[in-house]
Write an enzyme that holds these catalytic residues in place. Structure first.
Site, PDB file in Angstrom:
ATOM      1  N   ARG A 160      39.333  39.132  37.755  1.00  0.00           N
ATOM      2  CA  ARG A 160      39.042  40.564  37.700  1.00  0.00           C
ATOM      3  C   ARG A 160      37.583  40.820  38.032  1.00  0.00           C
ATOM      4  O   ARG A 160      36.681  40.274  37.398  1.00  0.00           O
ATOM      5  CB  ARG A 160      39.327  41.133  36.302  1.00  0.00           C
ATOM      6  CG  ARG A 160      40.767  41.091  35.870  1.00  0.00           C
ATOM      7  CD  ARG A 160      40.971  41.911  34.587  1.00  0.00           C
ATOM      8  NE  ARG A 160      42.274  41.646  34.001  1.00  0.00           N
ATOM      9  CZ  ARG A 160      42.480  40.932  32.904  1.00  0.00           C
ATOM     10  NH1 ARG A 160      41.435  40.430  32.257  1.00  0.00           N
ATOM     11  NH2 ARG A 160      43.691  40.741  32.449  1.00  0.00           N
TER      12      ARG A 160
ATOM     13  N   HIS B  39      42.239  36.885  44.433  1.00  0.00           N
ATOM     14  CA  HIS B  39      42.835  35.577  44.169  1.00  0.00           C
ATOM     15  C   HIS B  39      42.181  34.525  45.061  1.00  0.00           C
ATOM     16  O   HIS B  39      41.873  34.811  46.227  1.00  0.00           O
ATOM     17  CB  HIS B  39      44.340  35.597  44.471  1.00  0.00           C
ATOM     18  CG  HIS B  39      45.076  36.722  43.814  1.00  0.00           C
ATOM     19  ND1 HIS B  39      45.064  36.924  42.455  1.00  0.00           N
ATOM     20  CD2 HIS B  39      45.837  37.713  44.342  1.00  0.00           C
ATOM     21  CE1 HIS B  39      45.807  37.994  42.170  1.00  0.00           C
ATOM     22  NE2 HIS B  39      46.272  38.482  43.298  1.00  0.00           N
TER      23      HIS B  39
ATOM     24  N   HIS C 126      41.659  43.851  45.974  1.00  0.00           N
ATOM     25  CA  HIS C 126      42.794  44.762  46.003  1.00  0.00           C
ATOM     26  C   HIS C 126      43.107  45.320  44.621  1.00  0.00           C
ATOM     27  O   HIS C 126      42.727  44.754  43.602  1.00  0.00           O
ATOM     28  CB  HIS C 126      44.035  44.056  46.545  1.00  0.00           C
ATOM     29  CG  HIS C 126      44.479  42.901  45.690  1.00  0.00           C
ATOM     30  ND1 HIS C 126      43.902  41.666  45.751  1.00  0.00           N
ATOM     31  CD2 HIS C 126      45.455  42.801  44.745  1.00  0.00           C
ATOM     32  CE1 HIS C 126      44.498  40.833  44.900  1.00  0.00           C
ATOM     33  NE2 HIS C 126      45.442  41.515  44.265  1.00  0.00           N
TER      34      HIS C 126
END
Length: 330
Positions: free
Chosen positions: A199, A104, A180
């Site tokens: 992604r 993110h 993550h």
């Protein structure tokens, strides 16, 4: 409606299909699951596309968005005016299968954040690890962008991810910029109110609904990675109170503070002139507000608006209760 009529607000979960999801959220929530793999339950959300709805009392049927916009001082107290919308998004995740490897952006990476959104820092509280539970958090030391691009071509991205086997009660802090993912585990997630995810890798699988691979955003993901975030392990909780109950602080950052209470004894929750959020991950009990008892159970999320202040929590046997505060960031 009169602003003095506020009380502890309960909300209906919003279920989300995810190809990596399962059916274990039925162990947490009483609202029936829809068909298919359910990966997320959004339990407190002020999003245009998915706004949480109050399911108890005088304000039943009102959205969190409307409460925030119409009664900012009553909901937010001294924090009123600091945020354009309720600043946190809360979820339960059932990662029956592994999620995509993702990242993110941070709040200052404006070029990678859609208009009206923010970056995303988040954290997990582990509720139910499966036999094959695994959390990937951070890179292995020394990994760089070229390593990851080669690993993508060779389908060996996992070789550059730090991982560990989680246990119930673990807390994991995922700062923006952290690579993550997680697998075979049910967690509670608290995060900035953002839906921006890039992604990097999706394990070469296809979505059963479309028959196609899911879209990757490799260049954006790589641009958002903080390569200094390596070897992320569970946090060490800090005891902030021992009487009348043990109160452990798991997370304390500019976006959220989270404590955990695990007890059968009575204690207080909430704070003067600021909102608090309660999430019950085990057991049941009651909240006593002005002599009225509000029963909560495992899986419930409760918003204590700033106006109601400190109230009493009465467990019915042992409970595992999370309490979340919003720091004053302005």
């Amino acid at each position: 409606m009169n602003e003095s009529t506020f009380y502890p607000f309960f909300f209906t979960p919003i279920y989300q299909y995810r190809l990596w999801g399962g059916r274990r959220l039925s162990n947490l929530l009483t609202e029936p699951l829809p068909d298919g793999p359910v990966g997320e339950a959004w339990i407190l959300s002020d999003r245009d596309d998915h706004a949480s709805v109050v399911n108890n009392g005088l304000y039943k049927g009102i959205t969190l968005t409307d409460l925030f916009n119409q009664y900012p001082e009553s909901v937010m107290g001294r924090l009123a005016g600091n945020f354009d919308r309720f600043p946190l998004l809360l979820k339960f995740l059932d990662a029956q299968e592994v999620l995509s490897v993702q990242v993110h952006p941070s709040d200052d990476q404006k070029e990678y954040i859609p208009k009206g959104d923010t970056g995303k820092t988040e954290a997990w509280f582990v509720i139910e690890p499966g036999e094959k539970a695994l959390i990937y958090a951070g890179l292995t030391p020394g990994t760089n962008e070229q390593d990851l691009r080669i690993a993508l071509d060779e389908h060996k991205v996992a070789n550059y991810l730090h991982s560990f086997k989680p246990k119930s009660g673990d807390g994991v802090f995922i700062h923006s910029g952290t690579v993550h993912t997680l697998a075979d585990v049910v967690v509670f997630e608290v995060q900035e109110n953002s839906d921006t995810t890039y992604r990097l890798y999706d394990w070469d699988r296809t979505d059963a609904k479309t028959g196609k691979p899911r879209e990757l955003q490799i260049d954006k993901a790589l641009a958002c990675i903080d390569f200094s975030l390596v070897d992320i392990d569970p946090v060490k909780s800090e005891a902030t109170a021992t009487e009348p109950v043990l109160r452990e602080r798991y997370f304390n950052n500019e976006h959220f503070i989270l404590w955990r209470m695990y007890t059968a004894d009575q204690f207080t929750v909430g704070a003067e002139d600021e909102p608090r959020i309660l999430v019950c991950t085990e057991g049941n009990g009651q909240l006593d507000f002005k002599g009225t008892k509000y029963t909560f159970k495992k899986g419930d999320v409760v918003l204590l608006p700033a106006e109601i202040g400190v109230i009493k929590c009465i467990p019915q046997g042992k409970i595992n209760l999370l309490e979340i505060a919003i720091p004053e960031t302005k």
